[in-house]
Scaffold this motif. Structure first.
Motif, mmCIF file in Angstrom:
data_model
loop_
_atom_site.group_PDB
_atom_site.id
_atom_site.type_symbol
_atom_site.label_atom_id
_atom_site.label_comp_id
_atom_site.label_asym_id
_atom_site.label_seq_id
_atom_site.Cartn_x
_atom_site.Cartn_y
_atom_site.Cartn_z
ATOM 1 N N ARG A 1 -14.437 -10.255 -5.484
ATOM 2 C CA ARG A 1 -14.845 -8.870 -5.791
ATOM 3 C C ARG A 1 -13.663 -7.911 -5.636
ATOM 4 N NH1 ARG A 1 -17.231 -5.969 -9.047
ATOM 5 N NH2 ARG A 1 -18.490 -4.225 -8.335
ATOM 6 N N HIS A 2 -12.885 -8.095 -4.557
ATOM 7 C CA HIS A 2 -11.685 -7.261 -4.380
ATOM 8 C C HIS A 2 -10.759 -7.410 -5.580
ATOM 9 C CE1 HIS A 2 -12.614 -5.934 -0.416
ATOM 10 N NE2 HIS A 2 -12.344 -7.051 0.220
ATOM 11 N N LEU A 3 -10.537 -8.647 -6.010
ATOM 12 C CA LEU A 3 -9.634 -8.902 -7.133
ATOM 13 C C LEU A 3 -10.143 -8.233 -8.409
ATOM 14 C CD1 LEU A 3 -8.937 -12.665 -6.362
ATOM 15 C CD2 LEU A 3 -7.240 -10.827 -6.249
ATOM 16 N N GLU A 4 -11.458 -8.332 -8.643
ATOM 17 C CA GLU A 4 -12.059 -7.706 -9.828
ATOM 18 C C GLU A 4 -11.876 -6.187 -9.822
ATOM 19 O OE1 GLU A 4 -16.036 -9.081 -9.487
ATOM 20 O OE2 GLU A 4 -15.563 -11.123 -10.163
ATOM 21 N N LYS A 5 -11.822 -5.617 -8.619
ATOM 22 C CA LYS A 5 -11.649 -4.167 -8.492
ATOM 23 C C LYS A 5 -10.177 -3.743 -8.496
ATOM 24 C CE LYS A 5 -15.969 -2.914 -6.190
ATOM 25 N NZ LYS A 5 -16.575 -2.247 -5.029
ATOM 26 N N GLY A 6 -9.282 -4.690 -8.716
ATOM 27 C CA GLY A 6 -7.863 -4.356 -8.809
ATOM 28 C C GLY A 6 -7.128 -4.323 -7.488
ATOM 29 N N ARG A 7 -7.755 -4.839 -6.433
ATOM 30 C CA ARG A 7 -7.079 -4.882 -5.130
ATOM 31 C C ARG A 7 -6.277 -6.179 -4.995
ATOM 32 N NH1 ARG A 7 -12.913 -3.468 -2.709
ATOM 33 N NH2 ARG A 7 -12.916 -1.234 -3.180
ATOM 34 N N VAL A 8 -5.102 -6.076 -4.432
ATOM 35 C CA VAL A 8 -4.320 -7.274 -4.084
ATOM 36 C C VAL A 8 -4.930 -7.858 -2.809
ATOM 37 C CG1 VAL A 8 -2.069 -8.102 -3.280
ATOM 38 C CG2 VAL A 8 -2.196 -6.420 -5.151
ATOM 39 N N VAL A 9 -5.148 -9.174 -2.790
ATOM 40 C CA VAL A 9 -5.722 -9.819 -1.609
ATOM 41 C C VAL A 9 -4.706 -10.784 -1.010
ATOM 42 C CG1 VAL A 9 -7.635 -11.157 -0.667
ATOM 43 C CG2 VAL A 9 -8.028 -9.632 -2.617
ATOM 44 N N ILE A 10 -4.376 -10.569 0.262
ATOM 45 C CA ILE A 10 -3.438 -11.433 0.978
ATOM 46 C C ILE A 10 -4.248 -12.326 1.919
ATOM 47 C CG2 ILE A 10 -1.401 -11.534 2.452
ATOM 48 C CD1 ILE A 10 -0.853 -8.584 1.603
ATOM 49 N N PHE A 11 -4.054 -13.632 1.780
ATOM 50 C CA PHE A 11 -4.793 -14.593 2.594
ATOM 51 C C PHE A 11 -3.915 -15.062 3.749
ATOM 52 C CE2 PHE A 11 -6.322 -15.060 -1.820
ATOM 53 C CZ PHE A 11 -7.639 -14.664 -1.632
ATOM 54 N N GLU B 1 0.828 -1.222 0.000
ATOM 55 C CA GLU B 1 0.000 0.000 0.000
ATOM 56 C C GLU B 1 0.854 1.260 0.000
ATOM 57 O OE1 GLU B 1 -3.114 -0.264 2.991
ATOM 58 O OE2 GLU B 1 -4.419 -1.091 1.435
ATOM 59 N N SER B 2 2.066 1.184 0.557
ATOM 60 C CA SER B 2 2.953 2.359 0.539
ATOM 61 C C SER B 2 3.360 2.720 -0.891
ATOM 62 C CB SER B 2 4.206 2.103 1.389
ATOM 63 O OG SER B 2 5.062 1.168 0.756
ATOM 64 N N LEU B 3 3.189 1.773 -1.820
ATOM 65 C CA LEU B 3 3.475 2.026 -3.237
ATOM 66 C C LEU B 3 2.215 2.418 -4.011
ATOM 67 C CD1 LEU B 3 5.895 -0.979 -3.941
ATOM 68 C CD2 LEU B 3 6.509 1.384 -3.399
ATOM 69 N N GLY B 4 1.097 2.579 -3.284
ATOM 70 C CA GLY B 4 -0.128 3.065 -3.904
ATOM 71 C C GLY B 4 -1.040 1.990 -4.468
ATOM 72 N N VAL B 5 -0.813 0.724 -4.086
ATOM 73 C CA VAL B 5 -1.654 -0.368 -4.585
ATOM 74 C C VAL B 5 -2.644 -0.775 -3.484
ATOM 75 C CG1 VAL B 5 -1.697 -2.718 -5.515
ATOM 76 C CG2 VAL B 5 0.245 -1.199 -6.020
ATOM 77 N N PRO B 6 -3.952 -0.666 -3.725
ATOM 78 C CA PRO B 6 -4.927 -1.041 -2.697
ATOM 79 C C PRO B 6 -4.831 -2.533 -2.378
ATOM 80 C CG PRO B 6 -6.033 -0.649 -4.796
ATOM 81 C CD PRO B 6 -4.617 -0.226 -4.975
ATOM 82 N N THR B 7 -4.849 -2.851 -1.101
ATOM 83 C CA THR B 7 -4.603 -4.227 -0.653
ATOM 84 C C THR B 7 -5.543 -4.583 0.483
ATOM 85 O OG1 THR B 7 -2.259 -3.844 -1.162
ATOM 86 C CG2 THR B 7 -2.762 -5.809 0.103
ATOM 87 N N ARG B 8 -5.990 -5.828 0.512
ATOM 88 C CA ARG B 8 -6.823 -6.320 1.602
ATOM 89 C C ARG B 8 -6.201 -7.584 2.180
ATOM 90 N NH1 ARG B 8 -8.508 -2.084 0.424
ATOM 91 N NH2 ARG B 8 -10.667 -1.372 0.106
ATOM 92 N N VAL B 9 -6.292 -7.730 3.496
ATOM 93 C CA VAL B 9 -5.904 -8.979 4.151
ATOM 94 C C VAL B 9 -7.177 -9.688 4.586
ATOM 95 C CG1 VAL B 9 -4.736 -10.047 6.129
ATOM 96 C CG2 VAL B 9 -3.662 -8.107 4.955
ATOM 97 N N GLN B 10 -7.282 -10.959 4.214
ATOM 98 C CA GLN B 10 -8.379 -11.804 4.688
ATOM 99 C C GLN B 10 -7.772 -12.984 5.446
ATOM 100 O OE1 GLN B 10 -11.134 -13.019 1.615
ATOM 101 N NE2 GLN B 10 -12.086 -10.996 1.551
ATOM 102 N N GLU C 1 -10.173 -8.707 7.365
ATOM 103 C CA GLU C 1 -11.478 -9.281 7.035
ATOM 104 C C GLU C 1 -11.416 -10.801 7.194
ATOM 105 O OE1 GLU C 1 -12.268 -8.369 2.970
ATOM 106 O OE2 GLU C 1 -12.293 -6.190 3.262
ATOM 107 N N PRO C 2 -12.549 -11.430 7.495
ATOM 108 C CA PRO C 2 -12.570 -12.896 7.426
ATOM 109 C C PRO C 2 -12.543 -13.323 5.967
ATOM 110 C CG PRO C 2 -14.771 -12.057 7.839
ATOM 111 C CD PRO C 2 -13.851 -10.869 7.886
ATOM 112 N N PHE C 3 -12.006 -14.522 5.704
ATOM 113 C CA PHE C 3 -12.003 -15.002 4.319
ATOM 114 C C PHE C 3 -13.427 -15.328 3.880
ATOM 115 C CE2 PHE C 3 -12.198 -18.649 1.390
ATOM 116 C CZ PHE C 3 -11.719 -17.996 0.262
ATOM 117 N N ILE C 4 -13.861 -14.633 2.842
ATOM 118 C CA ILE C 4 -15.150 -14.906 2.199
ATOM 119 C C ILE C 4 -14.858 -14.941 0.706
ATOM 120 C CG2 ILE C 4 -17.490 -14.060 1.755
ATOM 121 C CD1 ILE C 4 -17.289 -12.570 4.475
#
Length: 238
Positions: free
Chosen positions: A120-130, A92-101, A111-114
């Motif tokens: 949906r996060h991936l479709e919106k261009g967010r990196v998702v870390i599981f 995120e410090s490089l400007g890429v939106p990211t979510r942790v599940q 977030e809990p893994f759903i």
């Protein structure tokens, strides 16, 4: 330049995060990973990530020290969440939106893994870390990577390691070790090639999900893999 893959699951090793240290997280390594992930995300590739926790704690090593295996595995899962948060911060410090599940619910920090939400996060261009593996003891983060890749309908599992592919024996110990360009899931299991654990390999085989094993410590290699360059070793159906 167009990627060969639309959606990937990147499996990162916790041990690799140590860099030259004996413990913890190397800022140089995590920054390098973040830059490489940004490169890929900027191409429009949807990126899911599973990261290990071996730089902080491993359930098996805990068991060897007298810690109950289930307790040790839960401690290892928490270590993966620490790494996930650190990687999220770096990306995120490089400007890429990211979510942790996480597979273990901890709503104050992730977030809990759903499955649908992750997609949906991936479709919106967010990196998702599981984080937190599968949420179950006795299962490795390799298995978590295979499982999450199948759940999010990833095109490939990209396994980042410290070596440049899969060899017939340990290239560090044996100078005559031979590198495979391609190898089948069955060969990996029969020859015990240690690409990923047997459960992960079986999951990938059943779902015809290719695996690419490569050296992630060379900057730019993640992008090269998703662009289809012939680096590392590909594990596919025979």
């Amino acid at each position: 330049m167009k990627s060969v893959y639309k959606r990937i699951l990147l499996k990162l090793s916790g041990e690799a995060l140590m860099g030259d240290q004996e413990f913890g997280i190397s800022s140089d390594v995590i920054t390098s990973y973040a830059k490489q992930i940004k490169e890929v995300a900027d191409l429009g590739v949807e990126v899911g990530i599973v990261i290990g926790g071996g730089n902080i704690f491993r359930g098996l090593s805990g068991a060897a020290q007298g810690i109950d295996r289930v307790t040790g595995d839960h401690m290892g899962m928490l270590a993966t969440v620490i790494n996930s948060l650190a990687l999220q911060n770096a990306i995120e410090s490089l400007g890429v939106p990211t979510r942790v599940q996480t597979a273990i619910e901890m709503p104050k920090i992730a977030e809990p893994f759903i499955k649908r939400k992750a997609q949906r996060h991936l479709e919106k261009g967010r990196v998702v870390i599981f984080g937190a593996g599968t949420g179950n003891p006795y299962f490795t983060t390799d298995t978590a990577a295979a499982l999450r890749a199948i759940e999010i309908n990833a095109d490939v599992v990209i396994k980042a390691t410290k070596v440049d592919g899969v060899y017939d024996k340990d290239p560090v110990k044996f100078s005559d070790a031979v590198k495979y360009e391609e190898v089948t899931y069955t060969e990996v299991l029969n020859k015990d090639l240690r690409v990923m654990d047997a459960t992960a390999i079986s999951l990938c085989r059943e779902n015809r999900l290719p695996i690419i094993v490569f050296d992630s410590l060379v900057e730019g290699n993640i992008k090269k893999v998703i662009m289809g360059e012939n680096i590392g070793t590909k594990v596919i159906e025979g």
